[in-house]
Motif scaffolding. Structure first.
Motif, short mmCIF file in Angstrom:
data_model
loop_
_atom_site.label_atom_id
_atom_site.label_comp_id
_atom_site.label_asym_id
_atom_site.label_seq_id
_atom_site.Cartn_x
_atom_site.Cartn_y
_atom_site.Cartn_z
N ILE A 155 5.10 -14.02 3.50
CA ILE A 155 5.61 -12.73 2.90
C ILE A 155 6.00 -13.03 1.29
O ILE A 155 7.03 -13.91 1.32
N ILE A 156 5.32 -12.50 0.34
CA ILE A 156 5.86 -13.06 -1.06
C ILE A 156 6.36 -11.84 -1.68
O ILE A 156 5.69 -10.70 -1.46
N THR A 157 7.50 -11.73 -2.58
CA THR A 157 8.00 -10.47 -3.15
C THR A 157 7.29 -10.61 -4.38
O THR A 157 7.14 -11.29 -5.29
N GLY A 161 -5.59 -7.73 16.88
CA GLY A 161 -4.93 -6.23 16.99
C GLY A 161 -4.25 -6.14 15.64
O GLY A 161 -4.90 -6.18 14.64
N LYS A 162 -2.87 -5.89 15.88
CA LYS A 162 -2.23 -5.38 14.62
C LYS A 162 -1.72 -6.90 13.87
O LYS A 162 -1.38 -7.53 14.22
N ILE A 163 -1.46 -6.47 12.55
CA ILE A 163 -0.75 -7.43 11.66
C ILE A 163 0.59 -6.80 11.28
O ILE A 163 0.90 -5.68 10.75
N GLU A 164 1.72 -7.36 12.02
CA GLU A 164 3.18 -7.06 11.58
C GLU A 164 3.44 -7.28 10.20
O GLU A 164 3.27 -8.66 9.95
N LEU A 165 3.88 -6.44 9.49
CA LEU A 165 4.47 -6.95 8.09
C LEU A 165 5.87 -7.03 7.89
O LEU A 165 6.27 -7.91 7.62
N GLU A 182 -10.10 2.72 7.36
CA GLU A 182 -10.49 1.84 8.71
C GLU A 182 -9.19 1.48 9.33
O GLU A 182 -9.47 0.46 10.23
N TYR A 183 -8.04 1.65 8.99
CA TYR A 183 -6.76 1.31 9.39
C TYR A 183 -5.72 2.16 9.47
O TYR A 183 -5.84 3.17 8.72
N TYR A 184 -4.75 2.13 10.65
CA TYR A 184 -3.58 2.90 10.63
C TYR A 184 -2.27 2.00 10.07
O TYR A 184 -2.04 0.81 10.39
N VAL A 185 -1.48 2.85 9.26
CA VAL A 185 -0.18 2.00 9.17
C VAL A 185 0.83 2.54 9.97
O VAL A 185 1.30 3.67 9.78
N ASP A 186 1.50 1.84 10.68
CA ASP A 186 2.70 2.08 11.57
C ASP A 186 3.96 1.76 10.83
O ASP A 186 4.41 0.57 10.81
N LEU A 203 9.80 -0.10 14.91
CA LEU A 203 10.66 -1.04 14.21
C LEU A 203 10.33 -2.36 13.22
O LEU A 203 10.68 -2.38 12.20
N MET A 204 9.15 -2.75 13.75
CA MET A 204 8.43 -3.83 13.05
C MET A 204 7.23 -3.07 12.34
O MET A 204 6.29 -2.82 13.28
N GLY A 205 7.10 -2.56 11.14
CA GLY A 205 6.04 -2.08 10.43
C GLY A 205 4.80 -2.76 10.75
O GLY A 205 4.80 -4.27 10.46
N ALA A 206 3.36 -2.25 10.72
CA ALA A 206 2.11 -3.04 10.90
C ALA A 206 1.21 -2.21 10.49
O ALA A 206 1.27 -1.10 10.31
N VAL A 207 -0.18 -2.69 10.22
CA VAL A 207 -1.23 -2.31 10.10
C VAL A 207 -2.22 -2.62 11.21
O VAL A 207 -2.24 -3.68 11.76
#
Length: 192
Positions: A3-5, A69-73, A99-103, A107-111
């Motif tokens: 993860i890069i800022t 499945g999902k990618i936790e961000l 084509e995707y949902y943003v969760d 607690l851990m946001g994901a796509v």
């Protein structure tokens, strides 16, 4: 998953006026404002590292590969700006937001893809880039940082302002450390 800022925080959850009150600095004394602003940013970054959360709005990039499945961000996920990937021909493609949902509620946001992730260029070690926004902010962009975290930032800034050397000669340093840890403990995300 790196993860890069991409864009660092431009606003802090604690205002300079709040720090002045905590440190008992009169409003007409402004010659150390740059130092105080730096201490605020450093204290916020410390709190973010300690808890695994983001307390100021910023833009980040996930650079990696598809996960099953999902990618936790990240915790405090607000929005996803785009998802791009390298296709089988090593051409840059955009994955449509339909084509995707943003969760952002978990607690851990994901796509999460509605069906499956597209195939990528097999020789590329990190063919996927996701740009996303994080931070404890409301819809207007104002800070909604928890008060306990704000208090931890204020304690750290006041301590560092008063003790500018690396060593404190009283028990104050440990008291601040314990206080900050106690204030941040309820906000800590484990296994991030």
């Amino acid at each position: 998953m790196p993860i890069i800022t991409l864009e660092p925080a431009t606003t802090e959850p604690v205002l300079l006026e709040e720090v002045r009150a905590q440190c008992r600095i009169d409003s007409d004394i402004t010659d150390e404002d740059a130092l105080l602003q730096g201490l605020i940013s450093t204290a916020r970054e410390y709190c973010e590292k300690h808890t695994g959360r983001h307390f100021a709005a910023k833009t980040l990039h996930y650079i990696g590969n598809w996960c099953a499945g999902k990618i936790e961000l990240s915790p405090n996920l607000k929005t996803v700006s785009f998802i791009q990937y390298r296709d089988h021909d090593n051409e840059q493609q955009s994955f449509p937001d339909t084509e995707y949902y943003v969760d952002s509620a978990s607690l851990m946001g994901a796509v999460i893809p509605f069906s499956t992730w597209p195939s990528t260029y097999p020789a590329h070690p990190q063919p996927v880039t996701i740009e996303f926004e994080v931070g404890d902010t409301d819809e207007s962009g104002n800070s909604s940082c928890p008060y306990g975290v704000k208090q931890a930032i204020l304690l750290l800034v006041a301590h560092w302002y008063e003790n500018r050397s690396a060593v404190a000669f009283s028990g104050t340093s440990k008291e601040v450390e314990y206080s900050v840890s106690a204030l941040l403990a309820p906000h800590r995300v484990l296994n991030v």
